[in-house]
Design a protein around this motif. Structure first.
Motif, PDB file in Angstrom:
ATOM      1  N   LEU A 183       7.616   8.156  11.332  1.00 35.59           N
ATOM      2  CA  LEU A 183       6.502   7.252  11.640  1.00 35.59           C
ATOM      3  C   LEU A 183       6.957   5.800  11.793  1.00 35.59           C
ATOM      4  CD1 LEU A 183       3.915   8.739   9.174  1.00 35.59           C
ATOM      5  CD2 LEU A 183       3.684   8.658  11.663  1.00 35.59           C
ATOM      6  N   GLY A 184       8.250   5.561  11.601  1.00 39.18           N
ATOM      7  CA  GLY A 184       8.766   4.217  11.813  1.00 39.18           C
ATOM      8  C   GLY A 184       8.819   3.362  10.564  1.00 39.18           C
ATOM      9  N   PHE A 185       8.640   3.968   9.405  1.00 43.81           N
ATOM     10  CA  PHE A 185       8.817   3.207   8.162  1.00 43.81           C
ATOM     11  C   PHE A 185      10.306   2.939   7.964  1.00 43.81           C
ATOM     12  CE2 PHE A 185       4.585   4.704   7.488  1.00 43.81           C
ATOM     13  CZ  PHE A 185       3.990   3.797   6.632  1.00 43.81           C
ATOM     14  N   SER A 186      10.615   1.826   7.334  1.00 40.69           N
ATOM     15  CA  SER A 186      12.017   1.511   7.051  1.00 40.69           C
ATOM     16  C   SER A 186      12.564   2.537   6.057  1.00 40.69           C
ATOM     17  CB  SER A 186      12.133   0.116   6.451  1.00 40.69           C
ATOM     18  OG  SER A 186      11.537   0.094   5.167  1.00 40.69           O
ATOM     19  N   THR A 187      13.878   2.635   6.009  1.00 34.12           N
ATOM     20  CA  THR A 187      14.508   3.543   5.040  1.00 34.12           C
ATOM     21  C   THR A 187      14.106   3.149   3.625  1.00 34.12           C
ATOM     22  OG1 THR A 187      16.360   3.653   6.545  1.00 34.12           O
ATOM     23  CG2 THR A 187      16.731   4.530   4.348  1.00 34.12           C
ATOM     24  N   GLY A 188      14.019   1.832   3.386  1.00 36.54           N
ATOM     25  CA  GLY A 188      13.633   1.354   2.054  1.00 36.54           C
ATOM     26  C   GLY A 188      12.228   1.814   1.699  1.00 36.54           C
ATOM     27  N   ASP A 189      11.292   1.637   2.614  1.00 45.58           N
ATOM     28  CA  ASP A 189       9.915   2.050   2.330  1.00 45.58           C
ATOM     29  C   ASP A 189       9.811   3.568   2.204  1.00 45.58           C
ATOM     30  OD1 ASP A 189       8.870  -0.434   2.070  1.00 45.58           O
ATOM     31  OD2 ASP A 189       7.865  -0.482   4.015  1.00 45.58           O
ATOM     32  N   ALA A 190      10.555   4.296   3.037  1.00 52.22           N
ATOM     33  CA  ALA A 190      10.524   5.767   2.935  1.00 52.22           C
ATOM     34  C   ALA A 190      11.022   6.199   1.555  1.00 52.22           C
ATOM     35  CB  ALA A 190      11.376   6.393   4.038  1.00 52.22           C
ATOM     36  N   THR A 191      12.000   5.488   1.031  1.00 53.61           N
ATOM     37  CA  THR A 191      12.534   5.803  -0.298  1.00 53.61           C
ATOM     38  C   THR A 191      11.495   5.519  -1.378  1.00 53.61           C
ATOM     39  OG1 THR A 191      14.717   5.236   0.517  1.00 53.61           O
ATOM     40  CG2 THR A 191      14.470   5.360  -1.866  1.00 53.61           C
ATOM     41  N   LEU A 192      10.764   4.417  -1.225  1.00 48.59           N
ATOM     42  CA  LEU A 192       9.716   4.095  -2.212  1.00 48.59           C
ATOM     43  C   LEU A 192       8.609   5.145  -2.180  1.00 48.59           C
ATOM     44  CD1 LEU A 192       9.338   0.209  -1.786  1.00 48.59           C
ATOM     45  CD2 LEU A 192      10.860   1.497  -3.290  1.00 48.59           C
TER      46      LEU A 192
ATOM     47  N   LEU B 110       2.892   6.252 -13.629  1.00 44.21           N
ATOM     48  CA  LEU B 110       1.716   5.756 -12.905  1.00 44.21           C
ATOM     49  C   LEU B 110       1.805   4.253 -12.625  1.00 44.21           C
ATOM     50  CD1 LEU B 110      -1.299   7.700 -14.483  1.00 44.21           C
ATOM     51  CD2 LEU B 110      -0.353   7.960 -12.183  1.00 44.21           C
ATOM     52  N   PRO B 111       2.140   3.412 -13.627  1.00 41.54           N
ATOM     53  CA  PRO B 111       2.249   1.986 -13.296  1.00 41.54           C
ATOM     54  C   PRO B 111       3.353   1.710 -12.278  1.00 41.54           C
ATOM     55  CG  PRO B 111       2.893   2.382 -15.601  1.00 41.54           C
ATOM     56  CD  PRO B 111       2.312   3.657 -15.076  1.00 41.54           C
ATOM     57  N   GLY B 112       4.407   2.539 -12.313  1.00 44.58           N
ATOM     58  CA  GLY B 112       5.484   2.381 -11.335  1.00 44.58           C
ATOM     59  C   GLY B 112       4.997   2.710  -9.924  1.00 44.58           C
ATOM     60  N   VAL B 113       4.264   3.822  -9.802  1.00 45.07           N
ATOM     61  CA  VAL B 113       3.734   4.211  -8.490  1.00 45.07           C
ATOM     62  C   VAL B 113       2.826   3.100  -7.948  1.00 45.07           C
ATOM     63  CG1 VAL B 113       2.169   5.828  -7.325  1.00 45.07           C
ATOM     64  CG2 VAL B 113       3.906   6.689  -8.900  1.00 45.07           C
ATOM     65  N   ARG B 114       2.039   2.528  -8.836  1.00 45.11           N
ATOM     66  CA  ARG B 114       1.139   1.444  -8.411  1.00 45.11           C
ATOM     67  C   ARG B 114       1.931   0.273  -7.825  1.00 45.11           C
ATOM     68  NH1 ARG B 114      -3.218  -0.973 -12.606  1.00 45.11           N
ATOM     69  NH2 ARG B 114      -4.861  -1.359 -11.089  1.00 45.11           N
ATOM     70  N   ARG B 115       3.064  -0.045  -8.458  1.00 41.83           N
ATOM     71  CA  ARG B 115       3.880  -1.160  -7.966  1.00 41.83           C
ATOM     72  C   ARG B 115       4.623  -0.813  -6.680  1.00 41.83           C
ATOM     73  NH1 ARG B 115       4.604  -2.350 -13.815  1.00 41.83           N
ATOM     74  NH2 ARG B 115       6.184  -0.736 -13.895  1.00 41.83           N
ATOM     75  N   LEU B 116       5.003   0.463  -6.533  1.00 40.83           N
ATOM     76  CA  LEU B 116       5.797   0.853  -5.358  1.00 40.83           C
ATOM     77  C   LEU B 116       4.965   0.878  -4.085  1.00 40.83           C
ATOM     78  CD1 LEU B 116       7.842   3.928  -6.701  1.00 40.83           C
ATOM     79  CD2 LEU B 116       8.650   1.601  -6.369  1.00 40.83           C
ATOM     80  N   MET B 117       3.659   1.123  -4.235  1.00 41.02           N
ATOM     81  CA  MET B 117       2.816   1.330  -3.061  1.00 41.02           C
ATOM     82  C   MET B 117       1.912   0.110  -2.841  1.00 41.02           C
ATOM     83  SD  MET B 117       3.842   4.342  -1.993  1.00 41.02           S
ATOM     84  CE  MET B 117       2.589   5.135  -0.972  1.00 41.02           C
ATOM     85  N   ASP B 118       1.254   0.046  -1.670  1.00 40.71           N
ATOM     86  CA  ASP B 118       0.397  -1.107  -1.364  1.00 40.71           C
ATOM     87  C   ASP B 118      -1.019  -0.918  -1.906  1.00 40.71           C
ATOM     88  OD1 ASP B 118       2.438  -2.410   0.069  1.00 40.71           O
ATOM     89  OD2 ASP B 118       1.963  -1.243   1.870  1.00 40.71           O
ATOM     90  N   GLU B 119      -1.488   0.324  -1.922  1.00 41.90           N
ATOM     91  CA  GLU B 119      -2.839   0.580  -2.435  1.00 41.90           C
ATOM     92  C   GLU B 119      -2.775   1.743  -3.408  1.00 41.90           C
ATOM     93  OE1 GLU B 119      -5.996   0.836   0.454  1.00 41.90           O
ATOM     94  OE2 GLU B 119      -4.981  -0.639   1.724  1.00 41.90           O
TER      95      GLU B 119
ATOM     96  N   VAL C  28      -2.629   7.044  -2.941  1.00 41.89           N
ATOM     97  CA  VAL C  28      -1.846   5.823  -2.739  1.00 41.89           C
ATOM     98  C   VAL C  28      -1.508   5.674  -1.260  1.00 41.89           C
ATOM     99  CG1 VAL C  28      -0.877   5.810  -5.074  1.00 41.89           C
ATOM    100  CG2 VAL C  28       0.341   6.999  -3.272  1.00 41.89           C
ATOM    101  N   LYS C  29      -1.352   4.416  -0.844  1.00 45.26           N
ATOM    102  CA  LYS C  29      -1.030   4.163   0.560  1.00 45.26           C
ATOM    103  C   LYS C  29       0.056   3.112   0.674  1.00 45.26           C
ATOM    104  CE  LYS C  29      -5.668   5.089   2.149  1.00 45.26           C
ATOM    105  NZ  LYS C  29      -6.969   4.450   2.057  1.00 45.26           N
ATOM    106  N   LYS C  30       0.844   3.258   1.725  1.00 40.86           N
ATOM    107  CA  LYS C  30       1.783   2.194   2.086  1.00 40.86           C
ATOM    108  C   LYS C  30       1.585   1.893   3.554  1.00 40.86           C
ATOM    109  CE  LYS C  30       5.663   0.998   0.052  1.00 40.86           C
ATOM    110  NZ  LYS C  30       5.482  -0.368  -0.264  1.00 40.86           N
ATOM    111  N   TRP C  31       1.512   0.607   3.860  1.00 38.35           N
ATOM    112  CA  TRP C  31       1.328   0.176   5.252  1.00 38.35           C
ATOM    113  C   TRP C  31       2.666  -0.132   5.890  1.00 38.35           C
ATOM    114  CZ3 TRP C  31      -3.230   1.334   6.921  1.00 38.35           C
ATOM    115  CH2 TRP C  31      -4.306   1.366   6.039  1.00 38.35           C
ATOM    116  N   ARG C  32       2.796   0.230   7.164  1.00 41.00           N
ATOM    117  CA  ARG C  32       4.057  -0.006   7.882  1.00 41.00           C
ATOM    118  C   ARG C  32       4.184  -1.495   8.177  1.00 41.00           C
ATOM    119  NH1 ARG C  32       4.561   3.378  13.119  1.00 41.00           N
ATOM    120  NH2 ARG C  32       3.582   1.532  13.984  1.00 41.00           N
ATOM    121  N   GLN C  33       5.375  -2.006   7.926  1.00 42.90           N
ATOM    122  CA  GLN C  33       5.626  -3.445   8.142  1.00 42.90           C
ATOM    123  C   GLN C  33       5.567  -3.786   9.621  1.00 42.90           C
ATOM    124  OE1 GLN C  33       6.067  -5.669   5.551  1.00 42.90           O
ATOM    125  NE2 GLN C  33       5.375  -3.846   4.453  1.00 42.90           N
TER     126      GLN C  33
END
Ligand SMILES: Nc1ncnc2c1ncn2[C@@H]1O[C@H](COP(=O)(O)OP(=O)(O)OP(=O)(O)O)[C@@H](O)[C@H]1O
Ligand SMILES: [Mg+2]
Length: 109
Positions: free
Chosen positions: A5-14, A80-89, A104-109
């Motif tokens: 989907l075009g996420f960076s390797t870093g974001d895919a890892t998170l 759970l607190p870690g997941v909250r920090r890793l993701m945007d929502e 949880v959601k992460k938005w593509r940069q």
């Protein structure tokens, strides 16, 4: 999937780390459940959503479960607190005796 989907390797890892923590909680506390991965469209951006749900025992005090270091299993209490920090929502709903759903959601940069 995130890479496609075009996420960076870093974001895919998170995202992978978040999925892993949510899956570990399902296995530890509910034994079984579902993890759904899907794309979501925001107004201007594309996102990746992870929905982890189970029909397990639920969490009596969600605010407490989100605190760093809180664990009912003698573990680190950082999932759970870690997941909250890793993701945007981050959204969690839980009903004692009925189950838990974490979205949880992460938005593509
Ligand atoms: N799916 C779930 N069903 C029932 N209770 C849960 C669920 N997920 C988390 N919990 C509760 O929330 C607490 C905090 O979860 P969290 O993932 O932050 O820590 P942990 O699993 O105890 O330790 P760690 O993830 O750091 O190994 C858990 O100890 C458990 O009591
Ligand atoms: Mg955990």
């Amino acid at each position: 999937m995130a890479a496609e989907l075009g996420f960076s390797t870093g974001d895919a890892t998170l995202i992978a780390a978040a999925i892993s923590e949510l899956a570990r909680n399902i296995v530890s506390y509910a034994r079984k459940g579902q993890i759904t991965l899907k794309t979501v469209n925001g107004l201007k951006r594309q996102g990746f959503a992870v929905i982890a749900s189970d029909d397990g025992p639920g969490i009596p005090d969600v605010q407490q479960a989100l605190r760093d270091g809180f664990s009912t299993s003698g573990s680190l209490g950082l999932g759970l607190p870690g997941v909250r920090r890793l993701m945007d929502e981050f959204e969690i709903t839980s009903q004692p005796g009925r189950g838990t759903t974490v979205t949880v959601k992460k938005w593509r940069q």
